[in-house]
Scaffold this active site. Structure first.
Site, PDB file in Angstrom:
ATOM      1  N   ARG A 235       0.842  -1.200   0.000  1.00  0.00           N
ATOM      2  CA  ARG A 235       0.000   0.000   0.000  1.00  0.00           C
ATOM      3  C   ARG A 235       0.877   1.250   0.000  1.00  0.00           C
ATOM      4  NH1 ARG A 235      -2.332   0.199   6.275  1.00  0.00           N
ATOM      5  NH2 ARG A 235      -0.283   0.300   7.292  1.00  0.00           N
ATOM      6  N   ASP A 256       6.028  -7.906   1.422  1.00  0.00           N
ATOM      7  CA  ASP A 256       5.482  -7.345   2.656  1.00  0.00           C
ATOM      8  C   ASP A 256       5.258  -8.490   3.626  1.00  0.00           C
ATOM      9  OD1 ASP A 256       4.428  -5.420   4.477  1.00  0.00           O
ATOM     10  OD2 ASP A 256       3.635  -4.263   2.794  1.00  0.00           O
ATOM     11  N   GLY A 307       8.801   0.424   6.258  1.00  0.00           N
ATOM     12  CA  GLY A 307       9.105   1.245   7.426  1.00  0.00           C
ATOM     13  C   GLY A 307       7.867   1.483   8.265  1.00  0.00           C
ATOM     14  N   ASN A 364      12.379  15.484  14.379  1.00  0.00           N
ATOM     15  CA  ASN A 364      10.961  15.788  14.533  1.00  0.00           C
ATOM     16  C   ASN A 364      10.522  15.453  15.954  1.00  0.00           C
ATOM     17  OD1 ASN A 364       8.550  16.794  13.638  1.00  0.00           O
ATOM     18  ND2 ASN A 364       7.984  15.010  12.430  1.00  0.00           N
ATOM     19  N   TYR A 370      12.327   7.117  15.038  1.00  0.00           N
ATOM     20  CA  TYR A 370      12.144   7.186  13.585  1.00  0.00           C
ATOM     21  C   TYR A 370      13.226   8.045  12.935  1.00  0.00           C
ATOM     22  CZ  TYR A 370       9.706   7.876   9.121  1.00  0.00           C
ATOM     23  OH  TYR A 370       9.381   7.919   7.789  1.00  0.00           O
TER      24      TYR A 370
END
Length: 463
Positions: A235, A256, A307, A364, A370
């Protein structure tokens, strides 16, 4: 998810309000269509005195049948004539002409005083670039400069290009291509990409072209006969990557976790590919990838896209969340690469492409795990590139705000900030990431190695 603000901005009342209030005005971006030429409009070519890359640039413009113009520059005219490119005359006093691309060969700039050649070329035509246009500067790698003055002047090109990308608006992108000594014949794939709608959401970037074997391709199907593995392909961005690589001719093995088998089957069916249900963190993942590709003639391209995020501030983060993100986003790619490179798991002229993130460049809030993993991906590319052999390359893309299920779940205010805080004033599409990966995957991109290109609309964060 639909960007309601962008739709409003295109309406008559929206345009009026945005103009009067000084709000961001997102342009509807041109994107690639196979039936369209590389450049849909006129190209204005310029060069600093003594530049050495004009011939290579002219060759590409000739190959793509660009409608090309230039001013009264004898050196440029001679370089174009040698490759059969006809340059129509353009007078910089002509304020009526509009251009889809401005291309400037800055390789002849040898000191800071000569940087005025940038001003002299771009200033008269700065308002004459069409919507979704392209501004491209081509220079020499500062590291290969012969003098300190030349290196300083060539490095100055970066500041110029990044500023142009923020000034011109209207969906216009600006890029800088550095070309190593002797690498002019490796320029074509990169120049085609930055000229075309494939680079719609890539701006303010520096792409480095190094000397390598020149590989000829069918530009309509550059990956014909190649086998690619895309991890996380069920996806979102991974699905878009699978579609674009298949469009370019590759047989794509969609990988996947087993829980995503239904979506994997759907994607593979749509593109005529195959599936590999596999946990990418498994110790034998590299071995299974090699075996799956062997049935298709061996592995030519691997895209490390899989990820996850597990966001928490560092003080509130459990150790298992840290370990999970690092393992999937970074360590798994390291292990797979190690296996493939140590066991002849990639064909000659193979391609390794990693997906990093703006978070790995700028950091972030709530994403220490991450951001660490995605910064590590940049390190993986930078430190692997010099040791590769047999024509194999490694590069990365670093997406910014891309419209996916993941970003649709972000709170409204943060989502809107992510969309507007870039030079395009909008989020990107998964296909924008996929098109950049396709650039790196192409056999003709043999001169691209160790690059990290942000696909972020020139994000104001980390830019």
């Amino acid at each position: 998810m639909t960007d309601q603000y962008q739709a409003f901005a295109q309406s008559p009342i929206g345009k009026l309000l945005i103009k009067n209030l000084g709000l961001p005005s997102p342009q509807s971006l041109d994107r690639f269509e196979s039936s369209q030429p590389v450049v849909q409009g006129e190209v204005l070519l310029g060069a600093a005195a003594g530049s050495t890359l004009s011939g290579a640039i002219a060759q590409v413009l000739h190959n793509i049948h660009a409608n090309s113009y230039a001013g009264n520059n004898a050196e440029l005219q001679q370089a174009a004539a040698k490759v059969g490119l006809s340059l129509r005359a353009f007078n910089s006093g002509d304020k009526e002409s509009k251009f889809k691309a401005l291309v400037f060969d800055a390789s002849g700039i040898e000191n800071s005083e000569q940087l005025n050649e940038l001003y002299n070329f771009f200033n008269p035509v700065a308002r004459q670039v069409r919507a979704s246009g392209r501004v491209i500067v081509v220079g020499i790698s500062p590291e290969s400069a012969k003098t300190v003055k030349q290196a300083v002047a060539q490095r100055a090109l970066e500041g110029f290009v990044r500023s142009v990308g923020k000034e011109f608006k209207k969906g216009i992108t600006a890029q800088l291509i550095y070309v190593d000594q002797g690498a002019e014949d490796n320029l074509e794939s990169t120049l085609r990409f930055v000229l075309s709608p494939r680079s719609a959401y890539v701006s303010g970037q520096v792409i480095r072209v190094s000397k390598a074997d020149v590989v000829s391709v069918d530009w309509t199907k550059p990956l014909a006969g190649k086998t690619a593995v895309v991890t996380g392909a069920s996806r979102g961005i991974g699905e878009a990557i699978a579609h674009v690589l298949a469009r370019d001719g590759a047989h794509v093995i969609c990988l996947d976790v087993p829980q995503q088998q239904a979506d994997l089957d759907r994607v593979a069916s749509q593109i005529g590919g195959s599936t590999l249900a596999l946990d990418i963190t498994a110790p034998d993942a590299g071995e299974k990838i090699k075996a799956a590709a062997a049935a298709q003639g061996g592995l030519d391209v691997i895209v490390h896209n899989a990820g996850i995020t597990r966001d928490k501030t560092l003080a509130n983060m459990k150790p298992e969340l840290w370990d999970l993100v690092i393992n999937i986003n970074l360590s798994a790619a390291e292990r797979v690469n190690d296996y493939l490179l140590e066991n002849d798991g990639l064909n000659a002229n193979g391609r390794i492409i990693c997906v990093s993130s703006i978070s790995g460049i700028a950091g972030n809030l709530g994403q220490t795990n991450y951001a660490a993993s995605k910064a590590g991906v940049v390190g993986l590319v930078k430190f692997t590139a010099p040791i590769l052999k047999n024509g194999i390359t490694i590069n990365a893309v670093a997406p910014g705000f891309i419209e996916t299920q993941m970003t649709a779940a972000i709170p409204f205010a943060i989502r809107e900030a992510g969309r507007r805080m870039n030079s395009m004033s909008q989020g990107g599409q998964p296909v924008d990431v996929a098109e950049t990966i396709a650039l790196f995957a192409a056999p003709s991109s043999s001169g691209l190695n160790g690059n990290v290109v942000r696909v972020c609309g020139q994000s104001l964060i980390g830019a």
